[in-house]
Design a protein around this motif. Structure first.
Motif, PDB file in Angstrom:
ATOM      1  N   GLU B  33       0.830  -1.211   0.000  1.00 33.50           N
ATOM      2  CA  GLU B  33       0.000   0.000   0.000  1.00 33.50           C
ATOM      3  C   GLU B  33       0.858   1.253   0.000  1.00 33.50           C
ATOM      4  N   LEU B  34       1.983   1.151   0.700  1.00 32.97           N
ATOM      5  CA  LEU B  34       2.864   2.315   0.827  1.00 32.97           C
ATOM      6  C   LEU B  34       3.340   2.802  -0.543  1.00 32.97           C
ATOM      7  N   LEU B  35       3.549   1.850  -1.462  1.00 33.17           N
ATOM      8  CA  LEU B  35       4.035   2.216  -2.799  1.00 33.17           C
ATOM      9  C   LEU B  35       3.157   3.284  -3.448  1.00 33.17           C
ATOM     10  N   GLY B  36       1.887   3.284  -3.092  1.00 33.27           N
ATOM     11  CA  GLY B  36       0.990   4.265  -3.677  1.00 33.27           C
ATOM     12  C   GLY B  36       0.830   5.506  -2.814  1.00 33.27           C
ATOM     13  N   CYS B  37       1.546   5.573  -1.706  1.00 34.16           N
ATOM     14  CA  CYS B  37       1.386   6.707  -0.791  1.00 34.16           C
ATOM     15  C   CYS B  37       2.372   7.816  -1.111  1.00 34.16           C
ATOM     16  N   ASN B  38       2.041   8.963  -0.593  1.00 38.90           N
ATOM     17  CA  ASN B  38       2.789  10.162  -0.943  1.00 38.90           C
ATOM     18  C   ASN B  38       3.877  10.506   0.074  1.00 38.90           C
ATOM     19  N   PHE B  39       4.331   9.519   0.827  1.00 40.64           N
ATOM     20  CA  PHE B  39       5.394   9.808   1.799  1.00 40.64           C
ATOM     21  C   PHE B  39       6.366   8.632   1.885  1.00 40.64           C
ATOM     22  N   PRO B  40       7.613   8.912   2.232  1.00 46.32           N
ATOM     23  CA  PRO B  40       8.580   7.843   2.459  1.00 46.32           C
ATOM     24  C   PRO B  40       8.687   7.540   3.951  1.00 46.32           C
ATOM     25  N   VAL B  41       9.241   6.394   4.270  1.00 43.57           N
ATOM     26  CA  VAL B  41       9.495   6.042   5.666  1.00 43.57           C
ATOM     27  C   VAL B  41      11.011   5.962   5.846  1.00 43.57           C
ATOM     28  N   LEU B  42      11.501   6.672   6.838  1.00 44.56           N
ATOM     29  CA  LEU B  42      12.934   6.613   7.113  1.00 44.56           C
ATOM     30  C   LEU B  42      13.127   6.081   8.529  1.00 44.56           C
ATOM     31  N   ARG B  67      12.753  -5.546  -1.994  1.00 42.23           N
ATOM     32  CA  ARG B  67      12.875  -4.690  -3.173  1.00 42.23           C
ATOM     33  C   ARG B  67      12.439  -3.258  -2.884  1.00 42.23           C
ATOM     34  N   HIS B  68      11.686  -3.096  -1.809  1.00 41.09           N
ATOM     35  CA  HIS B  68      11.212  -1.743  -1.502  1.00 41.09           C
ATOM     36  C   HIS B  68      11.721  -1.274  -0.146  1.00 41.09           C
ATOM     37  N   LEU B  69      12.858  -1.802   0.208  1.00 42.95           N
ATOM     38  CA  LEU B  69      13.466  -1.540   1.508  1.00 42.95           C
ATOM     39  C   LEU B  69      14.947  -1.354   1.232  1.00 42.95           C
ATOM     40  N   GLU B  70      15.465  -0.179   1.540  1.00 45.86           N
ATOM     41  CA  GLU B  70      16.876   0.062   1.242  1.00 45.86           C
ATOM     42  C   GLU B  70      17.628   0.389   2.509  1.00 45.86           C
ATOM     43  N   THR B  71      18.588  -0.436   2.839  1.00 51.56           N
ATOM     44  CA  THR B  71      19.394  -0.150   4.017  1.00 51.56           C
ATOM     45  C   THR B  71      20.722   0.450   3.587  1.00 51.56           C
ATOM     46  N   THR B  72      21.061   1.556   4.198  1.00 48.18           N
ATOM     47  CA  THR B  72      22.350   2.178   3.907  1.00 48.18           C
ATOM     48  C   THR B  72      23.142   2.243   5.203  1.00 48.18           C
ATOM     49  N   ALA B  73      24.357   1.754   5.158  1.00 47.95           N
ATOM     50  CA  ALA B  73      25.225   1.832   6.330  1.00 47.95           C
ATOM     51  C   ALA B  73      26.254   2.917   6.078  1.00 47.95           C
ATOM     52  N   PHE B  74      26.418   3.790   7.032  1.00 48.40           N
ATOM     53  CA  PHE B  74      27.365   4.886   6.849  1.00 48.40           C
ATOM     54  C   PHE B  74      28.650   4.595   7.603  1.00 48.40           C
ATOM     55  N   ASP B  75      29.600   4.057   6.872  1.00 45.86           N
ATOM     56  CA  ASP B  75      30.911   3.832   7.479  1.00 45.86           C
ATOM     57  C   ASP B  75      31.740   5.094   7.286  1.00 45.86           C
ATOM     58  N   ALA B  76      33.037   4.928   7.217  1.00 45.32           N
ATOM     59  CA  ALA B  76      33.895   6.089   6.978  1.00 45.32           C
ATOM     60  C   ALA B  76      33.469   6.742   5.667  1.00 45.32           C
ATOM     61  N   PRO B  77      33.387   8.059   5.630  1.00 44.50           N
ATOM     62  CA  PRO B  77      32.967   8.720   4.387  1.00 44.50           C
ATOM     63  C   PRO B  77      33.962   8.488   3.254  1.00 44.50           C
ATOM     64  N   THR B  78      33.450   8.371   2.031  1.00 41.38           N
ATOM     65  CA  THR B  78      34.325   8.234   0.868  1.00 41.38           C
ATOM     66  C   THR B  78      34.922   9.601   0.550  1.00 41.38           C
ATOM     67  N   ASP B  79      35.875   9.632  -0.360  1.00 50.68           N
ATOM     68  CA  ASP B  79      36.468  10.948  -0.650  1.00 50.68           C
ATOM     69  C   ASP B  79      35.463  11.866  -1.337  1.00 50.68           C
ATOM     70  N   GLU B  80      34.541  11.284  -2.109  1.00 52.51           N
ATOM     71  CA  GLU B  80      33.512  12.132  -2.721  1.00 52.51           C
ATOM     72  C   GLU B  80      32.613  12.741  -1.643  1.00 52.51           C
ATOM     73  N   GLU B  81      32.411  12.000  -0.565  1.00 54.15           N
ATOM     74  CA  GLU B  81      31.575  12.514   0.522  1.00 54.15           C
ATOM     75  C   GLU B  81      32.317  13.550   1.352  1.00 54.15           C
ATOM     76  N   ALA B  93      21.094   9.548   0.362  1.00 58.77           N
ATOM     77  CA  ALA B  93      20.533   8.221   0.624  1.00 58.77           C
ATOM     78  C   ALA B  93      19.081   8.284   1.097  1.00 58.77           C
ATOM     79  N   LEU B  94      18.444   9.442   0.998  1.00 57.90           N
ATOM     80  CA  LEU B  94      17.046   9.528   1.444  1.00 57.90           C
ATOM     81  C   LEU B  94      16.137   8.704   0.541  1.00 57.90           C
ATOM     82  N   PRO B  95      15.214   7.950   1.129  1.00 58.67           N
ATOM     83  CA  PRO B  95      14.315   7.135   0.303  1.00 58.67           C
ATOM     84  C   PRO B  95      13.281   8.010  -0.399  1.00 58.67           C
ATOM     85  N   PRO B  96      12.856   7.605  -1.584  1.00 65.49           N
ATOM     86  CA  PRO B  96      11.786   8.343  -2.263  1.00 65.49           C
ATOM     87  C   PRO B  96      10.426   7.982  -1.670  1.00 65.49           C
TER      88      PRO B  96
END
Lengths: 491, 491
Positions: B33-42, B67-81, B93-96
């Motif tokens: 149902e969330l796929l059709g909703c207008n908000f993300p869950v963080l 497939r609709h769940l994205e986990t991001t782990a923030f280790d040491a920042p990369t040089d681009e970061e 990394a914010l979810p849509p």
């Protein structure tokens, strides 16, 4: 090859001044029209050090509308880039339709520099250049207007230029030891450049050599070139651009495909299943940890019939993985940013960092399956996709990525039984739509397309595994087993 | 605060087994149902080392649709970061909308760790946490359902857990020196955590503490929490979520704004202009080179009336820059990927690497100008945007970015004259549309909005410069001069 660009050509200042206002107006006009066009322009800038590449690009930015012109310079790769296949950094910088991208130190820099420095052999250079040819063909076939500019300078003029820069206190800072060293290697650089340009001046993307001795000459020449090439492309009937596809008629004398030879009787009892599942999951968990430590990435390409059980299989695989180290990518309709680029772009962008798993639930093979069957891709597009996909996958595996490609196979009766069963379970009802039944009617067409796909893309570096899926338990264990075996080999 | 989560709670295995099937079905249903909703869950996951954070997240991935769940782990920042402001990596990394994102080692990791290690003082921690509160408020106001989970473990249980892991040969590899050291700092960690949770348990995003001692207990608790919180949010009338805006009535007794005090008579003669232009461009060129060498980035936010001459100004600025080191970002309609996120996301994503210029042609101020006037943003949205923008800009400047904000000002007569002139020049005709004339009719509304904008967002760290623009020559030189002066100060 370079003789005509070593003459020290100059342009009369008056001619330059006279022509410039019109040229600028035309370039702006073209940029404006381009915004509404269905193709991007990619300009690669290479050439001899000191030939004014930087100045020329700066000049273009001033003449044109810098808001629709993106220049990317590829210096040393960042750590995020190093953890992906070589071409990833170029893919991520591809301009969208309607815009102009300039790649500075493009994919030609590495091979030329490395060859001049003696770090790679002749055949390495050749292999690299073939790869570039394939990549460029892929882009051009997709509609990219690719303009490759070589800014040249004869040896005598190069020496002069370095000397005069060094002599002027205002520009002396620009002369580095590298520039001075380049005088010594000029001849071998010129030779490698000639080989490179010869081998990569293809029909679809020829090199254009411009003498860089005189600023006015080179700027006006390049400005005119861009104007004329973009204009010509805009005026070309798009139908002419379609490269004629081969005649695609099946060689088979009957309708039997390799799928008919898959033994769908294979199954596992519940006890056996639980034992083996636990065994392989524990094993995979260990292997994945090791892979993460060694920064070896895995890409899983999962395809299969509707209701073949991809979801359940994914769940059994990720059970053994750390959620921080994988990403499951559901392949749905492309976003508008994706639609504005080559169809492989949306897969390139999802490749995860070193040591991570990227699990694609449906993949780039959509091009030769659903897009072929439903006519979303033109015939010439899906026909050439086989080679494009092979090339893409070779880039992954060359980088050391473990690539698994599974076709999860079930038969038609089993599919129907599963559709019916799903319709009984409330939270699975959404999984069955009219589209699933429509796809089912085209089963035989899909079977043929799958057979073609496996035949043409099961390569040495990226073989397909057909997984017998009528028995879910067997399929899950088999998927885990194959993955473990492959990881074992590389770890 | 943590007492209730240090009891060693366990969950009866039978209860767990009994409840699990329904919970999983409900979670899958909710995701669908969330796929059709207008908000993300963080979901932010923090807590005590060893409290089973990783296992719990893995468990969620297995229960839900990965497939609709994205986990991001923030280790040491990369040089681009590292080359971008601190929060850049979290923004990217914010979810849509419609998806669930899990942030592991979220923005809480750094402040807590640094405080425990004695690297920052009390007031640093406090400042950092205030910043987090503002960021979280911004996200929640935009519709993000923010769930902050703290997985806890009492000291006794923590010691036990480390010991038992170390004792089992199968898990001994998981125990690092860090885990053992953490026993020693447990008390101070607990104290810093308590301060942190107290200060950041706000109305819009309270912390939820879950005891992590028992795997079944923590998994089921978190699973239920997600189910209930997402369901509740889905069932909430969106109108209730709108935080009541302040009453926005102008304090001014007349319609005069600061724009009326801008001296539009300022001008430059042609000779003077060319001299000064050349002077400042040469100077800027030198400063930009130095900035690039020192990896100091510049962000230019360019706003102004239609036809105020932003384009010409940009061209004079980039004349002094190297095309490889800047990017001009035209701010047009957001793409669908941008629409699925907070409105500032599309500006964050364009921030260039260290030492580069990012030139925004129109900016985030659209929120309080065109979106306010045309009603594209609700009143509460544009009213709170001032603070959000100030916060965003403070993050840029804190990172050491040089931020220039120009309002290019002309008067109404001058604008009309320029519209007419543009209509005469073929390649500029596209620049004048009916919309420009429509905007012109709302001149007074815009003037008021501009005055509000300058008043509320001209801060110490990011002041506005109003550039007198009736005379293009004066405006261009002035823009260059201001930029040079600011760069000089920081270099």
């Amino acid at each position: 090859m370079f003789e005509a660009a070593e003459l020290g050509r100059t342009l009369d200042k008056d001619i330059y001044k006279k022509e410039l206002p019109d040229l600028r107006a035309e370039l702006l006009q073209i940029q404006q029209e381009l915004l509404g066009c269905n193709f991007p322009v990619l300009v690669l800038i290479s050439g001899v050090d000191g030939a004014g590449k930087g100045e020329m690009v700066n000049q273009l930015h001033e003449w044109m509308d810098p808001r629709h012109l993106e220049t990317t310079a590829f210096d040393a790769p960042t750590d995020e880039e190093k953890e992906r296949p070589h071409f990833w950094r170029y893919w991520r910088a591809l301009p969208p339709k309607g815009k102009i991208g300039i790649h500075f130190s493009s994919w030609y820099s590495d091979p030329i520099t490395q060859k001049v420095e003696g770090k790679i052999a002749d055949h390495d250079l050749e292999a690299y250049l073939s790869r570039i040819n394939i990549l460029e063909k892929m882009l051009v076939d997709d509609g990219v207007l690719l303009i490759k500019l070589w800014l040249h300078l004869g040896k005598k003029h190069y020496k002069e230029r370095i000397k005069s820069l060094a002599a002027d206190p205002k520009t002396a800072w620009r002369v580095t030891q590298k520039n001075i060293d380049n005088i010594k290697v000029y001849d071998s650089f010129r030779e490698v450049a000639e080989i490179t340009l010869t081998q990569t001046s293809t029909g679809q993307a020829p090199w254009i050599i411009v003498e860089g001795y005189d600023a006015n000459y080179r700027s006006l020449t390049v400005g005119r070139l861009l104007r004329d090439m973009i204009r010509k492309r805009m005026d070309t009937d798009p139908r002419v651009l379609v490269s004629p596809g081969m005649d695609w008629s099946s060689k088979a004398v009957d309708k039997t495909t390799l799928l008919d030879f898959v033994d769908l009787e294979k199954s596992l009892g519940k006890k056996e299943y639980l034992e083996q599942l636990t065994h392989y999951q524990a094993h995979l968990s260990e292997l994945a940890r090791k892979a993460h430590k060694n920064k070896i990435s895995t890409v899983m390409a999962l395809e299969g019939w509707d209701a073949a059980g991809k979801g359940g299989m994914i769940r059994r695989i990720i059970h053994a993985l750390d959620a921080r180290h994988y990403r499951v990518i559901p392949v749905a309709a492309p976003t508008d940013e994706e639609k504005a680029r080559h169809y492989l772009w949306r897969f390139w962008r999802h490749l995860q960092r070193g040591g991570h798993f990227t699990i694609f639930d449906r993949t780039w093979y959509g091009r030769v399956l659903v897009e072929r069957i439903e006519g979303y891709a033109r015939e010439d597009e899906w026909i050439r996709a086989y080679q494009e996909i092979n090339e893409f996958e070779e880039e992954l595996t060359e980088h050391g990525i473990v690539l698994m490609k599974y076709w999860l196979h079930i038969d038609k009766d089993e599919q129907l039984a599963r559709f019916k069963a799903r319709e009984q379970i409330s939270y699975k009802q959404h999984k069955i739509t009219d589209e699933d039944y429509r796809n089912r009617e085209r089963w035989d067409d899909y079977a043929m397309a799958i057979a073609d796909m496996v035949e043409r893309t099961s390569t040495r570096h990226a073989p397909w595994d057909i997984i017998e899926g009528n028995d879910k338990r067997y399929a899950r264990v088999r998927a885990l087993q194959l993955l473990c075996e492959r990881l074992e080999k590389v770890l």
